[in-house]
Scaffold this active site. Sequence first.
Site, PDB file in Angstrom:
ATOM      1  N   HIS A 160      25.339 104.218  26.178  1.00  0.00           N
ATOM      2  CA  HIS A 160      23.659 103.802  26.176  1.00  0.00           C
ATOM      3  C   HIS A 160      22.784 104.976  26.350  1.00  0.00           C
ATOM      4  CE1 HIS A 160      25.887 100.000  28.202  1.00  0.00           C
ATOM      5  NE2 HIS A 160      25.619  99.827  26.995  1.00  0.00           N
ATOM      6  N   GLU A 210      20.970 106.416  29.165  1.00  0.00           N
ATOM      7  CA  GLU A 210      21.763 106.863  30.606  1.00  0.00           C
ATOM      8  C   GLU A 210      22.060 108.450  30.714  1.00  0.00           C
ATOM      9  OE1 GLU A 210      23.594 102.323  30.734  1.00  0.00           O
ATOM     10  OE2 GLU A 210      25.064 103.933  30.619  1.00  0.00           O
ATOM     11  N   HIS A 225      28.801 106.129  32.740  1.00  0.00           N
ATOM     12  CA  HIS A 225      27.147 105.263  32.511  1.00  0.00           C
ATOM     13  C   HIS A 225      26.610 105.230  33.749  1.00  0.00           C
ATOM     14  CE1 HIS A 225      28.485 102.406  28.944  1.00  0.00           C
ATOM     15  NE2 HIS A 225      29.574 103.066  29.139  1.00  0.00           N
ATOM     16  N   GLU A 260      30.268 103.587  36.246  1.00  0.00           N
ATOM     17  CA  GLU A 260      28.908 103.419  36.692  1.00  0.00           C
ATOM     18  C   GLU A 260      28.735 104.477  37.728  1.00  0.00           C
ATOM     19  OE1 GLU A 260      26.704 101.906  35.073  1.00  0.00           O
ATOM     20  OE2 GLU A 260      27.833 100.682  33.871  1.00  0.00           O
TER      21      GLU A 260
HETATM   22 ZN   LIG Z   1      25.659 101.872  30.363  1.00  0.00          ZN
END
Ligand SMILES: [Zn+2]
Length: 338
Positions: free
Chosen positions: A61, A64, A153, A217
């Site tokens: 992404h 990020e 992420h 994450e």
């Molecule tokens: Zn992500």
Amino acid sequence: MNSSVSTQRFLARTLAAPESPTSLTETLADGTRLTLLDAGVLRISPTQPGSHRALISCGVHGNETAPMEIVDQLVSDIFNGQLKVNNELMFVIGNPPAAIAEQRFVEENLNRLFSGKHRHSTAKEAARAARLEALTEAFFLDGDEPRLHYDLHTAIRGSYIEKFAVYPYLHSRTWSESQFGFLEQAGIEAVLLSNQPSGTYSYFSSHEFGADAFTIELGKVRKFGDNDMRRFAQMTESLRRVVDGTERFVARRQAIKIFAVVEEVIKRSENFKLHIPDEAKNFTEYDAGALLASDDDYEYRTQRDGERFVFPITNVPPGQRAMLVVAPVTDLTELTEA
Ligand SMILES: [Zn+2]
């Protein structure tokens, strides 16, 4: 542009030439070999075979940024000799055009397009997913060391649990206790066990190549330069040990929380609605019976006390995931029969 791989920082080089395929090879003073295979894809081979084959990816992404800065620092320390390489490595910056645009994606969410799902898309990200699949396959099949993939992420919304990992659906395989221990030592507070296949990069590595693979994450999204890198020190240190081969994966699971996905809420139509406040944090906890989502002929109410939601998003096309609902797992053996 300089022809040497190591004279320009990996992230800066990638963002300067996000779509031009490059294949450059260079050997460091100690014999470590670096090969830039494509924009944002760097393979590094030690002089001696290592114990593991590790893919460390970020920027799947584009907005990020912290994971990209973590990877950039690792690669920079390898270039300048401060971090010795003793395992086969591949570093990936997933979606450079989206990173330049400071957006999650340019046309379509790259992390829904793996495991062949790119074949049904004409988005820019579809071609990138196909290319990353091919390079990842070549990397993992080039040796028989145990395979690892940590896909880093940061999340859009705040979270009651700041750092957590998503364990892809394993089909008939079982969870790796040594990876739970590794993740805990890396500062990860919780692991979500997926209950079905998906289009994520980590599911691809896990399912196709048997890698111990995770979507990780690390906290909230911020712009380049706004990240407090101290918040990521534990993860960065753990990844350094993967790079230099000192990580033995012997840490035991102690306090890390484990959640199972109990419902993948799919947006079915444009009438889809989430019944949670915009500012509500990931892992907000509910009692049984709470209405979390509704659509034509569908609603999701929590089935039991203690269910929590993660990754709610309404701005996706119908057919895509709008939210996960998870519940705490106290005894993993209860799940293995499921
Ligand atoms: Zn992500």
